[in-house]
Design a protein around this motif. Structure first.
Motif, PDB file in Angstrom:
ATOM      1  N   ARG A 169       0.837  -1.207   0.000  1.00  0.00           N
ATOM      2  CA  ARG A 169       0.000   0.000   0.000  1.00  0.00           C
ATOM      3  C   ARG A 169       0.864   1.246   0.000  1.00  0.00           C
TER       4      ARG A 169
ATOM      5  N   SER B 104       0.510   5.739  -1.136  1.00  0.00           N
ATOM      6  CA  SER B 104      -0.397   6.780  -1.607  1.00  0.00           C
ATOM      7  C   SER B 104      -0.275   6.929  -3.121  1.00  0.00           C
TER       8      SER B 104
ATOM      9  N   ARG C 272      -1.203   9.163  -6.322  1.00  0.00           N
ATOM     10  CA  ARG C 272      -1.594  10.546  -6.635  1.00  0.00           C
ATOM     11  C   ARG C 272      -1.761  10.780  -8.134  1.00  0.00           C
TER      12      ARG C 272
ATOM     13  N   PHE D 215      -6.588  14.465  -6.774  1.00  0.00           N
ATOM     14  CA  PHE D 215      -5.580  13.854  -7.649  1.00  0.00           C
ATOM     15  C   PHE D 215      -6.206  13.315  -8.945  1.00  0.00           C
TER      16      PHE D 215
ATOM     17  N   ILE E 260      -5.126   8.674   1.112  1.00  0.00           N
ATOM     18  CA  ILE E 260      -5.847   9.306   2.221  1.00  0.00           C
ATOM     19  C   ILE E 260      -5.504  10.785   2.113  1.00  0.00           C
ATOM     20  N   GLU E 261      -6.494  11.648   2.146  1.00  0.00           N
ATOM     21  CA  GLU E 261      -6.103  13.063   2.027  1.00  0.00           C
ATOM     22  C   GLU E 261      -7.008  14.034   2.774  1.00  0.00           C
ATOM     23  N   ASP E 262      -6.326  14.925   3.491  1.00  0.00           N
ATOM     24  CA  ASP E 262      -7.018  16.045   4.146  1.00  0.00           C
ATOM     25  C   ASP E 262      -7.527  17.030   3.103  1.00  0.00           C
ATOM     26  N   GLN E 263      -6.739  17.185   2.050  1.00  0.00           N
ATOM     27  CA  GLN E 263      -7.026  18.272   1.108  1.00  0.00           C
ATOM     28  C   GLN E 263      -8.460  18.236   0.562  1.00  0.00           C
TER      29      GLN E 263
ATOM     30  N   THR F  86       8.210   6.299   0.431  1.00  0.00           N
ATOM     31  CA  THR F  86       8.401   7.085   1.656  1.00  0.00           C
ATOM     32  C   THR F  86       9.195   6.269   2.678  1.00  0.00           C
TER      33      THR F  86
ATOM     34  N   ARG G 271      10.524   5.260   6.660  1.00  0.00           N
ATOM     35  CA  ARG G 271       9.970   5.052   7.982  1.00  0.00           C
ATOM     36  C   ARG G 271      11.087   5.052   9.010  1.00  0.00           C
TER      37      ARG G 271
END
Ligand SMILES: Cc1cc2nc3c(=O)[nH]c(=O)nc-3n(C[C@H](O)[C@H](O)[C@H](O)COP(=O)(O)O)c2cc1C
Length: 222
Positions: free
Chosen positions: A10, A12, A14, A121, A164-167, A207, A209
């Motif tokens: 998994r 993100s 975009r 996106f 997952i996005e706040d935007q 990303t 970790r």
């Protein structure tokens, strides 16, 4: 798909293919995701699944708000990150801009990238998660986090990617206008969903970790 493989794969997404996501598939994902745990089995989550004209209207509304210089006003206020958290935020942004070929001083392209987030996106579908305001601001966040990750993992089973996005919910008035989500509900987060466009540069992002040893206290072991 093996559960460990799902967790590892998994990421993100975009950039999406324009292909629509069948409603039946989205329903199966949400059905299985509702097996997520919640405090006292309160199941505070409510889903608003958007595509087509509704999603287009929200994308346009969000971009108009951004262009007007309006200050984002999410139902769940966000606090600016500081210290190590800010460093990690900057690091991921630098990685994305590098992959997208966006120079640090290129304000126009950076603004375009920001707009892309507010446009979900360009995903063909999205899921808005909301909770009843009577539950308060903090407690349901844990439950929403659990189901959000579960949705993202379940989506992989159908070849779908998510972000997952706040935007997407930074201008809740726009979301409310086109979905009818009432003021009595707090919009928490959006999940963009669709078939990943693996040629889209930002989808190559890996990303980092923090190693577990740096964030774990082992006590009572030999
Ligand atoms: C609560 C939450 C909000 C997020 N909001 C955004 C967002 O608004 N825009 C965005 O591009 N990514 C957003 N993300 C994605 C994170 O940047 C991403 O999960 C993180 O960098 C780790 O990368 P990965 O998901 O590829 O493992 C959000 C993730 C979470 C969990």
């Amino acid at each position: 798909m093996d559960i460990i493989e799902a967790i590892r794969s998994r990421k993100s997404i975009r950039g999406y293919k324009p292909d629509p996501v069948p409603k039946e598939m989205l329903k199966k994902i949400l059905d299985i995701a509702t097996q997520s745990p919640s405090g006292m089995n309160t199941q505070p989550w409510e889903f608003t699944v958007i595509t087509g004209e509704v999603l287009d209207n929200i994308k346009r509304g969000n971009v108009e708000m951004l262009a007007s210089g309006a200050t984002p006003n999410p139902d769940l206020p966000l606090k600016p990150y500081e210290g190590v958290y800010r460093n990690r935020q900057v690091e991921v942004a630098v990685q994305i801009f590098g992959l997208m070929g966006i120079a640090r001083e290129d304000k126009e392209k950076r603004a375009e990238w920001m707009q892309r987030g507010f446009r979900f996106f360009d995903a063909p579908a999205a899921i808005i998660l909301s909770v009843d305001k009577s539950l308060g601001e903090l407690r349901p966040q844990f439950d929403i986090g659990a189901i959000t990750q579960t949705i993202c993992l379940a989506a992989l089973n159908y070849g779908l990617g998510t972000c997952i996005e706040d935007q997407g919910v930074m201008f809740p008035e726009v979301v409310r206008r086109f979905t009818g989500i009432p003021e009595s509900k707090r919009t928490i987060i959006a999940i963009t969903i669709g078939y990943p466009d693996w040629d889209f540069p930002a989808n190559k992002l890996e990303t980092k970790r923090e190693p577990v040893e740096n964030i774990t206290a082992w006590q009572g072991f030999d």
